[in-house]
Design a protein around this motif. Structure first.
Motif, PDB file in Angstrom:
ATOM      1  N   ASP A   1      -5.305  -9.502   3.710  1.00 56.24           N
ATOM      2  CA  ASP A   1      -5.810  -8.717   4.853  1.00 56.24           C
ATOM      3  C   ASP A   1      -4.755  -8.564   5.944  1.00 56.24           C
TER       4      ASP A   1
ATOM      5  N   PHE B   1     -12.606  -3.672   6.130  1.00 54.14           N
ATOM      6  CA  PHE B   1     -11.730  -2.775   5.378  1.00 54.14           C
ATOM      7  C   PHE B   1     -12.476  -1.619   4.726  1.00 54.14           C
TER       8      PHE B   1
ATOM      9  N   THR C   1      -7.073  -0.427  -4.451  1.00 54.00           N
ATOM     10  CA  THR C   1      -6.539  -1.393  -3.490  1.00 54.00           C
ATOM     11  C   THR C   1      -7.517  -2.549  -3.352  1.00 54.00           C
TER      12      THR C   1
ATOM     13  N   ILE D   1      -1.591   0.319   7.024  1.00 55.89           N
ATOM     14  CA  ILE D   1      -2.927   0.691   6.561  1.00 55.89           C
ATOM     15  C   ILE D   1      -3.074   2.205   6.439  1.00 55.89           C
TER      16      ILE D   1
ATOM     17  N   SER E   1      -1.454  -8.596   5.581  1.00 59.53           N
ATOM     18  CA  SER E   1      -0.421  -7.678   5.103  1.00 59.53           C
ATOM     19  C   SER E   1      -0.904  -6.232   5.104  1.00 59.53           C
ATOM     20  N   ALA E   2      -2.166  -6.043   4.734  1.00 60.07           N
ATOM     21  CA  ALA E   2      -2.694  -4.675   4.583  1.00 60.07           C
ATOM     22  C   ALA E   2      -2.646  -3.906   5.895  1.00 60.07           C
TER      23      ALA E   2
ATOM     24  N   THR F   1      -3.319  -2.350  -6.482  1.00 57.68           N
ATOM     25  CA  THR F   1      -2.613  -2.997  -5.377  1.00 57.68           C
ATOM     26  C   THR F   1      -3.395  -4.230  -4.955  1.00 57.68           C
TER      27      THR F   1
ATOM     28  N   GLU G   1     -12.855  -4.801  -0.860  1.00 60.93           N
ATOM     29  CA  GLU G   1     -12.587  -5.917   0.056  1.00 60.93           C
ATOM     30  C   GLU G   1     -13.184  -7.174  -0.541  1.00 60.93           C
TER      31      GLU G   1
ATOM     32  N   THR H   1       0.834  -1.210   0.000  1.00 63.52           N
ATOM     33  CA  THR H   1       0.000   0.000   0.000  1.00 63.52           C
ATOM     34  C   THR H   1       0.868   1.260   0.000  1.00 63.52           C
TER      35      THR H   1
ATOM     36  N   VAL I   1      -3.480  -7.097  -2.114  1.00 63.45           N
ATOM     37  CA  VAL I   1      -2.870  -7.294  -0.809  1.00 63.45           C
ATOM     38  C   VAL I   1      -3.757  -8.177   0.074  1.00 63.45           C
TER      39      VAL I   1
ATOM     40  N   LEU J   1     -11.103   1.258  -2.764  1.00 67.76           N
ATOM     41  CA  LEU J   1     -10.735  -0.002  -2.097  1.00 67.76           C
ATOM     42  C   LEU J   1     -11.838  -1.023  -2.323  1.00 67.76           C
TER      43      LEU J   1
ATOM     44  N   VAL K   1      -8.203  -5.850  -1.324  1.00 71.00           N
ATOM     45  CA  VAL K   1      -7.806  -6.582  -0.114  1.00 71.00           C
ATOM     46  C   VAL K   1      -8.451  -7.965  -0.141  1.00 71.00           C
TER      47      VAL K   1
END
Lengths: 536, 536
Positions: A434, A496, A456, A441, A436-437, A430, A533, A413, A432, A531, A458
């Motif tokens: 969860d 997220f 992003t 964050i 790692s995010a 991106t 999720e 991120t 990624v 983003l 997730v």
């Protein structure tokens, strides 16, 4: 303004010119802008306030605020990877640097160049052991190749120029310049000239000749293991010809700083992360020719498994080192083996599939491949979910694919911020997990503040799935309750979309492929950050 | 089970006993539990999987997962401050340690004892320079007083015992034990005994005698500057008698690891953070008697302002050092100056005010003072907003007040986790600025997961207000657009209620004193974590 005045303010002719009164901070900012370092990712504190004040007086420095230092250093890594020239960071004493070290580690392993400016107490104040006092040079050294504390305000400009030169060298370096507060506020002599950039180092014709000899002798038994500049569109095209002509195999290491991929580009395999899969991939080779890459080793050691991945008896030949001109070397190698574009068979056109139904690793990969827009930048920290992403995305629109080189999670991120600032006309995607995010964050806030074109994604599988796998790999058996508590992220569930809202990024959650397709299409089409999720 | 079997499994009699087959990881976990280190704050990775697996086999170790390593190390600091005995952390190689260093810095400056277990590659794998390879000892040293890499699985238990002894020494230490993966998975010899705890060091009767002489000679001109164990309820009561008898002044340094406060307790001033206010506070003193504290210095240096805060000619006498028994020393001092409880005038009863109307620094302080429940733990990272909190909270219900000792922000939300785990029957109230809260915001998830009794109050003034003040202090003038962009947090606005929701913590925002009173009363009354965003 008369021309002579302009002449007096032009410091380009001599290393340090004192025509204009300025403090050390201003001399440093002006030296940086003049030296081509005109983006600064910052999380400043008191000891950096003179530097911040100098920003108002010096045009041409773009400053980007991060709410945590890991965001700042990761962004600088992303900027270098896409722009090929260093950005700077501004960090607050030892602890500020410490918070940025994990992503400096990743940047160092990616051979990215960065100029870190780290504040320090005024020289005469250090001995009093005030609360923020710590061994800043000691902290900097493990993740920097160049470290210097500026002794006084007259030296700051020259030290800054030396840091820039180090960051721009071949291979590039993490350069950390520590700036005591009094060197920033006392008077400087002027700005300093950064030495002319080194030409990208060439390559060794002997090493190319040797590689050609290996390919002539045993093409089928040879692996061309490429990374760095060899993974550009041009480098890959040359490798494709060489492979077509000689029968050799071309691969990348498990992780690569940047790689050109997608439709029309030579799609190569990477050495698998899981050692049981990596070993058979390499079993047949009798020769490995290294193109900027290293002799492949396991990411971790495991009981009764080898560290070195190549088979016994396989010899290793280095054709180019990091920072050498691998494209030129590949061109020479293609010439030596008489490979040309005509040797390459046209690629079969691979249809992109828009999946429907449940979210699986396979359908997620298809959705992403379908959605990737032309010239996108993919930042990949998807770990376990992402292992299926490579094959389908080979058919996607042409894009660059960036990965974590140092293994410290929480890189993607922040990295995407730097990539988006380096390439404002390209869409950054991106990917990624969860787990790692959550490390960095805070990146989402900077993405919103700068209105960056970043999507992003997730992958919310509610577990450190990679560790669950490693728990097996180290032979630890089935995790019990207490071990599971260290692996699972499902109590409570991370939301997220709420986290993104909290930092000003519009988000949505998806639970099936159709929703994911729709969310991706909209996110890619709209400007600014989004983003998604993916609830798995 | 026959008694002889029990005897065979009891390793308490000898340093290392090899009666039971176990690997290095298990020998370490058993040594830790036996040595009284039975809480582990963790963010593990692959190289720590054997340690995680051992948790399933060893009863008695409570493991608490953090989603970021700064949460983990800050929690260990909070645990030590409230429990007086070290917890351990589990961190993943160099970058995992790096992410935890800022709060280790704070813990070190607070003289907290912590046992860090940091994973490392298997010894034979280190030389291959795999992605996660870095100089872990080099990273550990600046923030640790004790660093060791365990060489083999037979040594791990004894090394763990040595780390615990270091963490428990007087003064306590940050002890970092680096654990190569093969030392965890190979066979161990058994567990190790931690040397008996050192008695808390006594004090120097000569130093007390000298302090008594100073107070006899010039009570009015003497400052008793106290921190550490002297700021316990008992230490403060003794100091109150000494002050009443001799006319001396008692103060604390600007920041203190823990201090007993509230109704019925001796309320002392602290040296002000802003140097212009600190200098006049100390101007009248001719003698300073140090009780665990240090000769006071400015937090930062500023152009043309002093580093040392005491007036010229003021002499400094050390009565106790950190780790000495200051309560006993104060008792002896009270005896020497013939001070007793009868010398102390009864305190005027100060009414608590429940404010109404607008949120101001003053009304916020009143609301908090009103809401503090009996025996609460206040964790203070409120920086600029919190400067008004001290006077009104002196009349609140008795409580402990914890502050940041190292100046690295992002300490409070993790610290509260450790404090809540150390003291499950007490309510923890965290007061934190919006800027500070973002560094380790991941803390909220652990608070929710462990259902900890923590009320987090975020003061959302939308600016790094302390830096705006420092911008003035360093004489940098009025910030322009670019400088302001590095100071202000209002674009976009952070929504802490959404962030809390994202991590499973119920939250609400308040915009006036009445809402704040209500939110505080409810949050204090309810079990589990709550967040209140105070919109200023």
């Amino acid at each position: 303004m008369p021309r002579t005045m302009i002449g007096q303010m032009d410091h380009s002719k001599s290393p340090v010119v004192g025509a204009k009164r300025m403090n050390g901070a201003e001399s440093l900012v002006r030296t940086m802008v003049k030296g081509g370092v005109d983006v600064c990712f910052t999380n400043p504190g008191t000891s950096e306030m003179h530097f911040v004040a100098a920003l108002d007086r010096v045009p041409g420095m773009r400053c980007v605020l991060g709410l945590f230092e890991g965001v700042v250093t990761g962004a600088a890594d992303g900027y270098f990877r896409m722009k090929g020239t260093p950005a700077s960071t501004l960090l607050h004493l030892g602890p500020g640097l410490a918070n940025g070290l994990a992503n400096l580690h990743n940047a160092k392993k990616a051979n990215s160049g960065i100029v870190n400016i780290v504040g320090q107490h005024a020289v005469y104040h250090i001995g009093y052991n005030a609360p923020l006092t710590s061994d800043i040079e000691g902290l900097a050294r493990p993740m920097s190749s160049w470290v210097r504390t500026s002794p006084d305000s007259k030296s700051v400009a020259a030290d800054g120029a030396a840091a820039i030169a180090a960051a721009k060298s071949a291979p590039p370096q993490i350069a950390t310049l520590i700036l005591p507060a009094d060197t920033a506020w006392n008077e400087a002599d002027g700005i300093a000239e950064v030495p002319a950039e080194q030409q990208r180092a060439s390559y060794s014709p002997q090493a190319v000749e040797q590689a050609a000899k290996i390919l002539h002798g045993d093409g089928e038994g040879t692996l061309l293991l490429m990374t760095g500049s060899a993974l550009s569109e041009q480098g890959l095209a040359l490798a494709e010809r060489i492979a077509a002509k000689t029968g050799c195999t071309v691969m990348g290491p498990t992780f690569r700083p940047k790689m050109a991929r997608g439709r029309g580009r030579f799609s190569i395999d990477r050495i698998h992360y899981v050692i049981e899969n990596a070993l058979p991939m390499l079993a047949k080779f009798r020769h490995i020719v290294l193109v900027e890459s290293d002799d492949p080793v396991a990411f971790f050691a495991y009981p009764n498994k080898p560290s070195v991945l190549r088979p016994e008896g396989c010899d290793v030949h280095r054709m180019t080192s990091w920072g050498e001109n691998s494209v030129a070397a590949l061109e020479a190698l293609a010439g030596a083996v008489k490979a040309s574009a005509k040797d390459v068979k046209p690629q079969a056109v691979q249809e992109l599939v828009k999946p429907t139904g449940a979210l699986t690793h396979a359908s997620i990969a298809q959705s992403i491949a379908y959605a990737i827009p032309e010239n996108a930048i993919l930042v990949d920290e998807s770990l376990t979910t992402g292992r299926a992403f490579f094959p389908p995305t080979a058919a996607a629109a042409p894009h660059d694919w960036l990965q974590n080189m140092g293994g410290s999670i929480g890189f993607s991120t922040p990295l995407s911020i730097g990539a988006a600032i380096a390439c404002p006309d390209r869409k950054v995607i991106t990917m990624v997990g969860d787990g790692s995010a959550m490390y960095t964050i805070q990146s989402l806030w900077t993405q919103a503040r700068e209105n960056l074109n970043i999507v992003t994604i997730v992958f919310a599988n509610r577990i450190y799935q990679i560790l669950r796998g490693e728990f097996d790999n180290v032979g630890a058996g089935e995790p019990g309750q207490r071990a599971n508590d260290m692996l699972r992220l499902d109590r409570p569930t991370l939301d997220f979309v709420a986290l993104a809202k909290g930092m000003g990024v519009p988000g949505r959650a998806v639970t099936n492929a159709d929703e994911f397709n729709k969310a991706l299409a909209e996110a890619v089409a709209e400007p600014g950050p989004r983003l998604i999720e993916v609830q798995m």
